[in-house]
Design an enzyme around this catalytic site. Structure first.
Site, PDB file in Angstrom:
ATOM      1  N   ARG A 134     -25.658  -3.124   7.044  1.00 45.19           N
ATOM      2  CA  ARG A 134     -25.273  -4.511   6.807  1.00 45.19           C
ATOM      3  C   ARG A 134     -25.586  -5.407   8.001  1.00 45.19           C
ATOM      4  NH1 ARG A 134     -19.765  -5.275   3.517  1.00 45.19           N
ATOM      5  NH2 ARG A 134     -20.621  -4.699   1.487  1.00 45.19           N
TER       6      ARG A 134
ATOM      7  N   LYS B  30       0.849  -1.187   0.000  1.00 46.64           N
ATOM      8  CA  LYS B  30       0.000   0.000   0.000  1.00 46.64           C
ATOM      9  C   LYS B  30       0.890   1.244   0.000  1.00 46.64           C
ATOM     10  CE  LYS B  30      -4.433   1.198   2.079  1.00 46.64           C
ATOM     11  NZ  LYS B  30      -5.360   0.920   3.198  1.00 46.64           N
TER      12      LYS B  30
ATOM     13  N   GLU C  41     -19.623  -6.587   9.772  1.00 43.10           N
ATOM     14  CA  GLU C  41     -20.599  -5.841  10.563  1.00 43.10           C
ATOM     15  C   GLU C  41     -21.637  -6.748  11.209  1.00 43.10           C
ATOM     16  OE1 GLU C  41     -18.902  -3.151   7.413  1.00 43.10           O
ATOM     17  OE2 GLU C  41     -19.791  -5.162   7.408  1.00 43.10           O
TER      18      GLU C  41
END
Length: 632
Positions: free
Chosen positions: A405, A290, A377
């Site tokens: 969610r 990243k 979630e």
């Protein structure tokens, strides 16, 4: 590859990239040209995000992968599905939107995430994680049913792969033997050992046509010998498992290749060429870094996940920066630590939002009471329910848009059982540049209908802290929903005294003549513009504080003394707080004019919050104009 330690202020020279208007041109380029394209793409990405702000580190990490995918696939005929979309900026640059990149996330500009209406290359609109494999599988099965020879590829990150939905899709794809490719962009989790020469060599061998031909012929021959085929399969599986995390994906029906270096462009291209036309589910595991190429982002990938727009410096004398006001999430983070210090039952839970929800200090001071469940979630909510069953006091820190969610779990696992779970709902209302997938515009509506649920909405930082204490002490499911960013700047008390649930605050009394008496019933953030509107119209201003339960006495009193009640909320009107007021009045048989003002029955676009509030008519000018029209 060129390394950068500062973001270019001036547009870098990108002659080869500037000549490329569609990915089709990539397919005619030499290896040397593709390497140059990758370097120019990284330079332009640094420059453009520096001008616009936005998601940063993930895009830098997939520059080579993006070039390789568009080189190997016949996009847009072949379907390329990005997961979440944080990493899709290089994709946008390569697919005809290079010059529009400085407008990304701005009002009327490019969307922050892939969006079907924006480009034919954006095959699926995203914003929430872990949807790419399901969507790509649907595309692959639909194409197969029509007899189309179309390649389909899903690119998913290691973080998104933690969600159950991704594994449900993997299991289904293996079951139906779908012709599709899943690329795992592994840039953080320890799914595999560091990529080295042996692993890269093995990956190239395992994906080569001679190896695959021998493998398939061996299967054909061994299939006539009892038990031999199963023995060969297990031998191959264990050999792969010694050098790569292949077993899991092979057991799900995928042909696993990798891990390979996601910044080795020639190897990426060769591997993708080898596997793109293979039948059945294919899984390519690439390791990336990243922030690749920008040294500060490589050193701090979390801090450089996204950046704000870089302002041009001036020659003014340096002054000490003003002390930053705490954001609502900071108020929550401080409250959580303070409450944990006095109640050892408190547990903090978040679905991969430690930094965003400001649980950093809590995670360090109370590591044994802190649970980051990754992008899961549904699990976060039911985990909290299980803890509440054992007399603990879980606090779930979650964004409004992501709580959607976990809605089934909130109803079935928490509310039905009347469990003591506190929900700290961040990013409620319009969040700004991330757009419709991230606006928290519906939580009041989907929470208000849940029996036994308490819902509080603070007007300022001090109320937020007091409401968190109130929700925490309530012996059942309770939520405090607060917006992104800063509040009005109220002094925040250090005590943990709770605010009274279901009690409104009278902030201003009406002085207008009979026939034009207006009462503003403001919920949460809209108390800000309500102050200005109340002064302009000489209206009553009630800070309602509690969405559920409503302050019955305050509403009935306002109805008796005013000609028009105006409800204000940063939530959709349908089923929201204003609907609750109307329902209460109808149940009481009270007839009074009511004007409900809130977010429209539409998905609000991206832009700065102030711009969006004005567009929705929820700034002071818009609210006053709507009331004057109603008064005639």
């Amino acid at each position: 590859m060129k390394l950068y330690d500062v973001i270019p202020v001036e547009r870098p020279p990108t002659p080869l990239l500037d000549s490329l208007n569609t990915p089709a041109a990539l397919r005619a380029m030499s290896s040397a040209q593709l390497l140059q394209i990758a370097d120019e793409l990284r330079a332009y990405l640094l420059y453009s995000v520096g001008r616009s702000g936005g998601h940063f580190g993930a895009g830098l990490g997939v520059v080579e992968l993006t070039v390789a995918l568009h080189h190997a696939l016949e996009t847009p005929h072949d379907r390329l599905v990005w997961d979440v979309g944080h990493q899709a900026y290089p994709h946008k640059i390569l697919t005809g939107r290079r010059e529009a990149m400085p407008s990304i996330r701005q009002y009327g500009g490019l969307a922050a995430f892939p969006r079907r209406a924006e480009s034919s290359y954006d095959t699926f609109g995203v914003g929430h994680s872990s949807t790419s494999i399901s969507a790509a599988l649907g595309m692959a099965l639909a194409s197969a049913s029509r007899g189309d020879r179309r390649r389909v590829c899903a690119v998913i990150g290691d973080g998104a792969l933690t969600a159950g939905m991704a594994f449900e899709a993997l299991a289904h794809a293996g079951h139906v033997d779908a012709n599709m490719l899943v690329v795992l962009n592994d840039n953080e989790m320890s799914i595999s050992e560091n990529v080295g020469g042996i692993a890269s060599y093995l990956a190239s061998i395992l994906s080569s046509k001679p190896y695959l031909a021998i493998r398939e012929e061996g299967k054909r021959v061994l299939s006539h010998l009892p038990g031999a085929l199963e023995l060969a399969r297990r031998t191959e599986e264990h050999m792969k498992g010694m050098v790569s995390p292949a077993t899991l994906f092979e057991e799900m029906g995928f042909n696993y290749i990798g891990p390979i270096d996601g910044h080795d462009l020639p190897t990426l291209i060769q591997t993708l060429r080898n596997i793109r036309d293979l039948d059945g589910p294919q899984f390519l595991h690439v390791r990336t870094r990243k922030g690749r190429g920008f040294l500060p982002a490589e050193a701090d990938p979390i801090g450089y996940h996204a950046i704000t727009k870089l302002e041009k410096s001036n020659d003014a004398p340096a002054v000490a920066p003003a002390k930053k006001k705490p954001k609502y999430c900071n108020v929550f983070g401080e409250w959580l630590c303070d409450m944990a210090a006095v109640d050892e039952r408190l547990i903090g839970i978040t679905p991969a939002m430690r930094e965003g929800s400001d649980l950093i200090r809590f995670s360090r001071e109370y590591p044994e009471r802190y649970y980051d469940v990754a992008i899961a979630e549904q699990h976060a909510v039911t985990l909290a329910a299980g803890m509440a069953c054992e007399a603990m006091k879980p606090v779930v820190a979650i964004y409004s848009t992501f709580l959607q969610r976990g809605y089934d779990q909130l109803i079935h696992d928490v509310a039905v059982q009347d469990l003591d779970v506190t929900f700290a709902i961040d990013r409620a209302g319009l969040v700004g540049e991330d757009g419709p997938t991230h606006h928290g515009s519906m939580d009041l509506s989907f929470l208000r209908c849940v029996p036994g649920m308490v819902i509080l909405a603070p007007a300022d930082e001090a109320e937020c802290r007091a409401m968190l204490s109130a929700a925490y002490h309530y012996p059942g499911p309770a939520a405090v929903r607060y917006p992104r960013g800063n509040g009005p700047g109220m002094a925040i008390p250090r005590h943990l005294e709770p605010l009274e649930i279901g009690k409104a605050e009278l902030r201003r009394e009406n002085g207008a003549e009979r026939g034009k008496r207006v009462a503003l019933l403001a919920f949460g953030s809209l108390n800000g513009p309500a102050v200005e509107v109340a002064e302009s119209l000489d209206a009553t201003h009630l800070n309602m504080r509690s969405v559920k339960p409503l302050d019955r006495e305050a509403i009935l009193a306002a109805a008796a003394e005013h000609d028009l009640l105006v409800t204000l909320e940063e939530n959709v009107i349908a089923g929201g707080a204003g609907s609750g007021v109307v329902e209460l009045l109808a149940a009481e048989g009270v007839q009074v004019a009511v004007l409900n003002l809130g977010l429209p029955d539409a998905f609000v676009e991206h832009g700065k919050p102030g711009e969006l509030m004005a567009e929705c008519g929820l700034d002071a000018a818009g609210i006053e104009a709507a009331i004057r029209v109603r008064l005639g």
